[in-house]
Scaffold this active site. Structure first.
Site, PDB file in Angstrom:
ATOM      1  N   ASP A   1      -4.923 -11.491  14.140  1.00  0.00           N
ATOM      2  CA  ASP A   1      -4.064 -10.398  14.601  1.00  0.00           C
ATOM      3  C   ASP A   1      -4.257 -10.116  16.097  1.00  0.00           C
ATOM      4  O   ASP A   1      -3.444  -9.423  16.696  1.00  0.00           O
ATOM      5  CB  ASP A   1      -4.280  -9.119  13.762  1.00  0.00           C
ATOM      6  CG  ASP A   1      -5.691  -8.601  13.837  1.00  0.00           C
ATOM      7  OD1 ASP A   1      -6.611  -9.377  14.164  1.00  0.00           O
ATOM      8  OD2 ASP A   1      -5.889  -7.405  13.585  1.00  0.00           O
TER       9      ASP A   1
ATOM     10  N   LYS B   1       2.385   1.746   7.167  1.00  0.00           N
ATOM     11  CA  LYS B   1       2.827   0.923   8.294  1.00  0.00           C
ATOM     12  C   LYS B   1       3.754   1.718   9.202  1.00  0.00           C
ATOM     13  O   LYS B   1       4.305   2.759   8.826  1.00  0.00           O
ATOM     14  CB  LYS B   1       3.583  -0.310   7.794  1.00  0.00           C
ATOM     15  CG  LYS B   1       2.708  -1.313   7.106  1.00  0.00           C
ATOM     16  CD  LYS B   1       1.523  -1.740   7.930  1.00  0.00           C
ATOM     17  CE  LYS B   1       1.743  -3.025   8.668  1.00  0.00           C
ATOM     18  NZ  LYS B   1       0.475  -3.505   9.293  1.00  0.00           N
TER      19      LYS B   1
ATOM     20  N   HIS C   1       0.666   0.910  16.172  1.00  0.00           N
ATOM     21  CA  HIS C   1       0.454  -0.231  17.079  1.00  0.00           C
ATOM     22  C   HIS C   1       1.602  -0.327  18.089  1.00  0.00           C
ATOM     23  O   HIS C   1       2.287  -1.351  18.191  1.00  0.00           O
ATOM     24  CB  HIS C   1       0.309  -1.539  16.274  1.00  0.00           C
ATOM     25  CG  HIS C   1      -0.909  -1.531  15.395  1.00  0.00           C
ATOM     26  ND1 HIS C   1      -2.190  -1.673  15.881  1.00  0.00           N
ATOM     27  CD2 HIS C   1      -1.058  -1.345  14.059  1.00  0.00           C
ATOM     28  CE1 HIS C   1      -3.057  -1.596  14.896  1.00  0.00           C
ATOM     29  NE2 HIS C   1      -2.402  -1.382  13.777  1.00  0.00           N
TER      30      HIS C   1
ATOM     31  N   TYR D   1      -0.074   4.055  10.730  1.00  0.00           N
ATOM     32  CA  TYR D   1      -0.338   3.038  11.754  1.00  0.00           C
ATOM     33  C   TYR D   1       0.942   2.853  12.559  1.00  0.00           C
ATOM     34  O   TYR D   1       2.045   2.830  11.992  1.00  0.00           O
ATOM     35  CB  TYR D   1      -0.677   1.685  11.113  1.00  0.00           C
ATOM     36  CG  TYR D   1      -2.043   1.590  10.478  1.00  0.00           C
ATOM     37  CD1 TYR D   1      -3.203   1.758  11.236  1.00  0.00           C
ATOM     38  CD2 TYR D   1      -2.196   1.294   9.134  1.00  0.00           C
ATOM     39  CE1 TYR D   1      -4.461   1.650  10.660  1.00  0.00           C
ATOM     40  CE2 TYR D   1      -3.454   1.179   8.544  1.00  0.00           C
ATOM     41  CZ  TYR D   1      -4.574   1.368   9.318  1.00  0.00           C
ATOM     42  OH  TYR D   1      -5.817   1.255   8.747  1.00  0.00           O
TER      43      TYR D   1
ATOM     44  N   GLU E   1      -4.526   4.063  14.233  1.00  0.00           N
ATOM     45  CA  GLU E   1      -5.392   3.101  14.932  1.00  0.00           C
ATOM     46  C   GLU E   1      -6.062   3.675  16.172  1.00  0.00           C
ATOM     47  O   GLU E   1      -6.995   3.071  16.691  1.00  0.00           O
ATOM     48  CB  GLU E   1      -4.600   1.831  15.304  1.00  0.00           C
ATOM     49  CG  GLU E   1      -3.513   1.997  16.361  1.00  0.00           C
ATOM     50  CD  GLU E   1      -2.169   2.436  15.781  1.00  0.00           C
ATOM     51  OE1 GLU E   1      -2.126   2.793  14.584  1.00  0.00           O
ATOM     52  OE2 GLU E   1      -1.177   2.408  16.523  1.00  0.00           O
TER      53      GLU E   1
ATOM     54  N   VAL F   1     -14.350 -12.139  15.614  1.00  0.00           N
ATOM     55  CA  VAL F   1     -14.730 -11.533  16.903  1.00  0.00           C
ATOM     56  C   VAL F   1     -13.646 -10.572  17.376  1.00  0.00           C
ATOM     57  O   VAL F   1     -12.483 -10.664  16.988  1.00  0.00           O
ATOM     58  CB  VAL F   1     -14.965 -12.592  18.009  1.00  0.00           C
ATOM     59  CG1 VAL F   1     -16.043 -13.567  17.592  1.00  0.00           C
ATOM     60  CG2 VAL F   1     -13.690 -13.309  18.364  1.00  0.00           C
TER      61      VAL F   1
ATOM     62  N   VAL G   1      -9.916 -14.367  10.777  1.00  0.00           N
ATOM     63  CA  VAL G   1      -9.548 -12.960  10.550  1.00  0.00           C
ATOM     64  C   VAL G   1      -9.005 -12.351  11.848  1.00  0.00           C
ATOM     65  O   VAL G   1      -8.151 -11.470  11.833  1.00  0.00           O
ATOM     66  CB  VAL G   1     -10.770 -12.152  10.025  1.00  0.00           C
ATOM     67  CG1 VAL G   1     -10.362 -10.719   9.683  1.00  0.00           C
ATOM     68  CG2 VAL G   1     -11.374 -12.823   8.803  1.00  0.00           C
TER      69      VAL G   1
ATOM     70  N   SER H   1     -24.402 -16.113  20.112  1.00  0.00           N
ATOM     71  CA  SER H   1     -23.202 -16.940  20.215  1.00  0.00           C
ATOM     72  C   SER H   1     -23.032 -17.507  21.623  1.00  0.00           C
ATOM     73  O   SER H   1     -23.159 -16.784  22.612  1.00  0.00           O
ATOM     74  CB  SER H   1     -21.992 -16.061  19.860  1.00  0.00           C
ATOM     75  OG  SER H   1     -20.798 -16.736  20.120  1.00  0.00           O
TER      76      SER H   1
ATOM     77  N   ARG I   1       0.847  -1.195   0.000  1.00  0.00           N
ATOM     78  CA  ARG I   1       0.000   0.000   0.000  1.00  0.00           C
ATOM     79  C   ARG I   1       0.886   1.250   0.000  1.00  0.00           C
ATOM     80  O   ARG I   1       2.096   1.185   0.186  1.00  0.00           O
ATOM     81  CB  ARG I   1      -0.905  -0.002   1.243  1.00  0.00           C
ATOM     82  CG  ARG I   1      -1.984  -1.060   1.189  1.00  0.00           C
ATOM     83  CD  ARG I   1      -2.739  -1.167   2.501  1.00  0.00           C
ATOM     84  NE  ARG I   1      -1.925  -1.736   3.561  1.00  0.00           N
ATOM     85  CZ  ARG I   1      -2.315  -1.891   4.821  1.00  0.00           C
ATOM     86  NH1 ARG I   1      -3.517  -1.499   5.188  1.00  0.00           N
ATOM     87  NH2 ARG I   1      -1.504  -2.428   5.726  1.00  0.00           N
TER      88      ARG I   1
END
Ligand code: NAD
Length: 361
Positions: free
Chosen positions: A270, A75, A96, A94, A118, A239, A267, A220, A15
């Site tokens: 992470d 990133k 993190h 980003y 984020e 989730v 998914v 759930s 990206r």
């Protein structure tokens, strides 16, 4: 302001932080934009496209960092970039931080201002710069799931939508947030028999109103999941428990009750993954099989579709980047509470509470 976008150098990151449309908007407001040569190529944007809208191309990453007051990228900077970051430079990307002590120390030492995508947060607590990537990952999860259900790719050989006279595949989506909703919507669009499970009844009420009729909703629970996985052809793990590791909703014991050739796309990998048997994989080697069940656990799913991901991300980041460029970060953060929440490290000091807690107790 002088704004720079370097080429991403993190492994497999295709990206780019600004598109030609973004450059055009910034240049029209009187800013100077430096783009590193080749920065947009992997997202489908040639150097010529940037030149046409008024960008100045620079041959090296060193020159982009040296010339810019604000860096807009994708990133977090990685080690070779640390020494290029200048005191007081604004970095909008980003980060993190909480999971990366080395990066946090390097950014403190740099004296730069780190505004993290984020943690930019709206008044309703939504995270506008994370949502686009969840949208991409949610839709991709079905595309990848469908691919690995094909027999030559290790799956049981079932077509998601079936055909007239043949039942469609059963898709179970765990979690009905951004990822899960997009996944359910895609699977439903392909004609699958979709079940979506979430713990929030109000969310399920809303989703059962807006999603197509071939999506059923379920509350759930361990019991419900254990029953549903037995007949599922494709399970999507989507989730999120904010700030925590993902719960293991599909246990190793449940796996042995599943059909051979079923596919699970985690998914939530992470955040540690929501299947007990998940471990992170990469786009180069995306799947592995346990008990005959194919696991797809790529931690950066949007990386496979950089064209779409870049546009989706920059659609969301550009209005903030323009405000930062027009007002400077101090004034922009004063007038825009959402941006202010994005401040993580300011000139040597951690200012975001969760990051401070992670490293300073
Ligand atoms: N792998 C990737 O490339 C990638 C890309 C984007 C997002 N993600 C990850 O996907 C996950 C989901 O993101 P999101 O944006 O949809 O989050 P979200 O907050 O929008 O949705 C999470 C949903 O999970 C539900 N949930 C929580 N516990 C549950 C349980 N026990 N059973 C069923 N549902 C439960 C919540 O009620 C919520 O509706 C996150 O871990 C995110 O980091 C991964």
């Amino acid at each position: 302001m002088k704004i720079g976008t370097p080429k991403e150098i993190k492994n497999n990151e295709n990206r780019v932080g600004l598109t030609p449309a973004g450059v055009s908007a910034l240049v029209k407001q009187g800013h100077i934009v430096y783009i590193q040569e080749g920065a947009g190529v992997n997202s489908g944007f040639s150097d010529e496209l940037y030149l046409k809208v008024g960008a100045t191309l620079l041959p090296s990453i060193e020159e982009v960092y040296a010339a810019s007051d604000m860096i807009v990228k994708v990133k977090e900077p990685i080690e070779p970039e640390y020494r290029l970051i200048k005191k007081d430079q604004l970095l909008f990307t980003y980060f993190h931080f909480a999971s990366n002590a080395g990066l946090t120390k390097a950014m403190i030492d740099s004296g730069a201002v780190c505004l993290a995508y984020e943690t930019v947060e709206k008044a309703d607590r939504s995270l506008p710069l994370l949502i686009p990537m969840s949208e991409v990952a949610g839709r991709m999860s079905i595309q990848e799931g469908a691919k690995y259900l094909e027999r030559p790719n290790g799956g049981k050989g079932i077509l998601l939508g079936g055909v007239p006279g043949v039942k469609p595949a059963k898709v179970l989506v765990l979690g009905g947030g951004v990822v899960g909703t997009q996944a359910a919507w895609m699977a439903a669009g392909l004609g699958a028999d979709v079940t979506l499970a979430d713990i929030s009844l109000p969310r399920l009420r809303y989703l059962s109103d807006v999603l197509p009729k071939n999506v059923k909703t379920l509350v759930s629970s361990e019991y419900v999941i254990a029953e549903e996985v037995k007949s599922a052809d494709l399970v999507i793990g989507a989730v999120l428990v904010t700030g925590a590791k993902a719960p293991h909703l599909v246990t190793a014991a449940m796996l042995s009750t599943m059909q051979k050739g079923a596919v699970m796309v985690d998914v939530a990998i992470d955040q540690g993954g929501c299947f007990e048997t998940s471990r992170p994989t990469t786009h180069n080697d995306p799947i592995y099989t346990i008990d005959g069940v194919v696991h797809y656990c790529v931690a950066n799913i949007p990386g496979a579709v950089p064209y779409t991901s870049t546009l989706a991300l920059t659609n969301a980041t550009l209005p903030y980047a323009i405000q930062l460029a027009n007002l400077g970060w101090e004034k922009a953060c004063e007038v825009n509470e959402e941006l202010c929440k994005g401040l993580n490290i300011v000139k040597g000091e951690i200012v975001y509470p969760a990051v401070r807690e992670a490293f300073q107790g």
